[in-house]
Scaffold this motif. Structure first.
Motif, short mmCIF file in Angstrom:
data_model
loop_
_atom_site.label_atom_id
_atom_site.label_comp_id
_atom_site.label_asym_id
_atom_site.label_seq_id
_atom_site.Cartn_x
_atom_site.Cartn_y
_atom_site.Cartn_z
N SER A 176 -0.09 -5.43 15.18
CA SER A 176 1.29 -6.22 15.19
C SER A 176 1.57 -7.02 13.83
N GLU A 177 0.42 -7.19 13.04
CA GLU A 177 0.69 -7.77 11.70
C GLU A 177 1.37 -6.83 10.81
N VAL A 178 1.01 -5.49 10.94
CA VAL A 178 1.59 -4.60 10.09
C VAL A 178 2.88 -4.49 10.46
N VAL A 179 3.43 -4.36 11.81
CA VAL A 179 4.89 -4.05 12.10
C VAL A 179 5.57 -5.42 11.85
N ALA A 180 4.92 -6.73 11.95
CA ALA A 180 5.63 -7.64 11.34
C ALA A 180 5.89 -7.80 9.82
N LEU A 195 -0.38 3.26 12.39
CA LEU A 195 0.65 4.35 12.37
C LEU A 195 1.32 4.41 13.66
N LYS A 196 0.78 4.28 14.86
CA LYS A 196 1.26 4.58 16.22
C LYS A 196 2.20 3.49 16.51
N ALA A 197 1.92 2.20 16.00
CA ALA A 197 2.83 1.14 16.08
C ALA A 197 4.17 1.10 15.46
N VAL A 198 3.75 1.46 14.05
CA VAL A 198 5.01 1.27 13.10
C VAL A 198 5.83 2.73 13.87
N ALA A 199 5.49 3.82 14.26
CA ALA A 199 6.22 4.83 14.87
C ALA A 199 7.17 4.52 15.80
N ARG A 200 6.84 3.29 16.58
CA ARG A 200 7.62 2.65 17.78
C ARG A 200 8.74 2.24 17.07
N LEU A 201 9.09 1.68 16.05
CA LEU A 201 10.26 1.30 15.49
C LEU A 201 11.42 2.32 15.45
N GLN A 229 -14.42 8.51 7.20
CA GLN A 229 -14.01 7.80 8.28
C GLN A 229 -12.52 7.48 7.83
N ALA A 230 -11.85 7.20 9.09
CA ALA A 230 -10.57 6.56 8.99
C ALA A 230 -10.70 5.12 8.57
N MET A 231 -9.72 4.60 7.82
CA MET A 231 -10.09 3.41 7.92
C MET A 231 -9.67 2.27 9.01
N PRO A 232 -10.27 1.37 9.23
CA PRO A 232 -10.21 0.40 10.39
C PRO A 232 -8.72 0.06 10.61
N GLY A 233 -8.29 0.53 11.85
CA GLY A 233 -7.09 0.23 12.26
C GLY A 233 -5.76 1.20 11.82
N ALA A 237 -6.22 -10.75 -4.48
CA ALA A 237 -5.66 -11.72 -5.72
C ALA A 237 -5.09 -10.70 -6.63
N GLU A 238 -5.96 -9.64 -6.83
CA GLU A 238 -5.14 -8.52 -7.99
C GLU A 238 -3.80 -7.91 -7.40
N LEU A 239 -3.75 -7.61 -5.95
CA LEU A 239 -2.56 -7.15 -5.65
C LEU A 239 -1.43 -8.07 -5.55
N ASN A 240 -1.86 -9.20 -5.44
CA ASN A 240 -1.06 -10.40 -5.40
C ASN A 240 -0.20 -10.62 -6.75
N GLU A 241 -1.15 -10.68 -7.70
CA GLU A 241 -0.84 -10.74 -8.99
C GLU A 241 0.02 -9.55 -9.65
N ALA A 242 -0.16 -8.41 -9.06
CA ALA A 242 0.62 -7.30 -9.35
C ALA A 242 2.05 -7.11 -8.83
N GLY A 243 2.35 -8.16 -7.78
CA GLY A 243 3.66 -8.11 -7.37
C GLY A 243 3.90 -7.68 -5.88
N ALA A 244 2.69 -7.52 -5.09
CA ALA A 244 3.16 -7.06 -3.80
C ALA A 244 3.96 -7.91 -2.89
N ASP A 245 4.74 -7.67 -2.03
CA ASP A 245 5.39 -8.53 -1.29
C ASP A 245 4.73 -9.05 -0.04
N ILE A 246 3.89 -8.27 0.37
CA ILE A 246 2.74 -8.93 1.47
C ILE A 246 1.42 -8.30 1.03
N VAL A 247 0.45 -8.89 1.25
CA VAL A 247 -0.81 -8.48 1.21
C VAL A 247 -1.48 -8.84 2.27
N LEU A 248 -2.30 -7.50 3.10
CA LEU A 248 -2.94 -7.82 4.25
C LEU A 248 -4.45 -7.30 3.97
#
Length: 235
Positions: A217-221, A95-101, A86-90, A199-210
């Protein structure tokens, strides 16, 4: 903008494992007993560990032979991808939303070998906004942070954009993805859709975790937050 593929954009683990088993049998003449875990690692690393844990003494030709066999085995199973995966949800909407930037170049930074990554994306129509020629792939024997820099060079050569850590965003689901972004100086949007927790992703140093990609819209933001308008010419 570089996207990880497995468990960020798609989940085709069943087909991948079957392809690995077939490739292992072809290369060694033995059945696969244990497949090394992916955990954000490239296929080249998984192949070497899989051979080792199954008691195979490797030679210089094992990796190229295995990669060739893996590509053939996966291609033979491509019609199963949308049935058993399957494609992951969303993912498609993100991809389509980011392509509009303006000025965005989207590609992939993945541990999957190129031919298999392309098949995974095409199976779910996710390749439409991705320039696969700019990506970094699992048959390239580099640490993932170095592979990220290789991909940046490909974007610059192909599109003429300045491409460095300040205007490169990596999206992935594993702590290894986060580590690669930090080492390479890129910014990181981590998605807790794989085997690493938020929590693991935050601890590893990700700038933003979704939590996932379901809110485009959250991805584009998140991209806008991590890049300035000038930076976004070659995200």
């Amino acid at each position: 903008m570089l996207w990880n593929v497995d468990l960020t954009l798609v989940d085709v683990a069943i087909v991948t494992r079957d392809a690995y088993a077939e490739a292992f049998r072809q290369v060694t003449g033995r059945p696969l007993v244990k497949l090394a875990p992916a955990m954000g690692r490239p296929d080249s690393e998984i192949i070497f560990e899989t051979l080792a844990v199954n008691g195979i003494v490797t030679g210089d030709d094992h990796l190229p032979r295995f990669i060739e066999a893996l590509a053939a085995a996966f291609a033979a199973r491509r019609k199963r991808l949308d049935k058993d995966g399957q494609a992951m949800p969303g993912a498609k909407d993100a991809l389509k939303a980011v392509a509009r930037l303006d000025g965005v170049v989207q590609s992939v930074l993945t541990g999957t070998i190129k031919s298999n990554a392309v098949l995974k994306l095409k199976a779910f129509g996710l390749d439409r906004h991705i320039d696969v020629e700019c990506g970094g792939y699992g048959e390239e024997v580099y640490p993932k942070a170095t592979l990220l820099q290789v991909a940046q060079g490909r974007v610059k050569a192909r599109h003429g954009f300045r491409c460095d850590g300040a205007n490169t965003v990596l999206v992935g689901d594993s702590t290894r993805d986060v580590q690669a972004a930090r080492i390479a100086g890129a910014t990181m949007i981590a998605v807790a859709s794989g085997r690493s927790t938020a929590a693991e992703l935050n601890e590893a140093g990700a700038d933003i975790v979704l939590p996932d990609l379901t809110n485009a819209s959250e991805v584009v933001a998140a991209v806008a937050r991590l890049t300035s308008p000038l930076d976004r010419r070659p995200v």
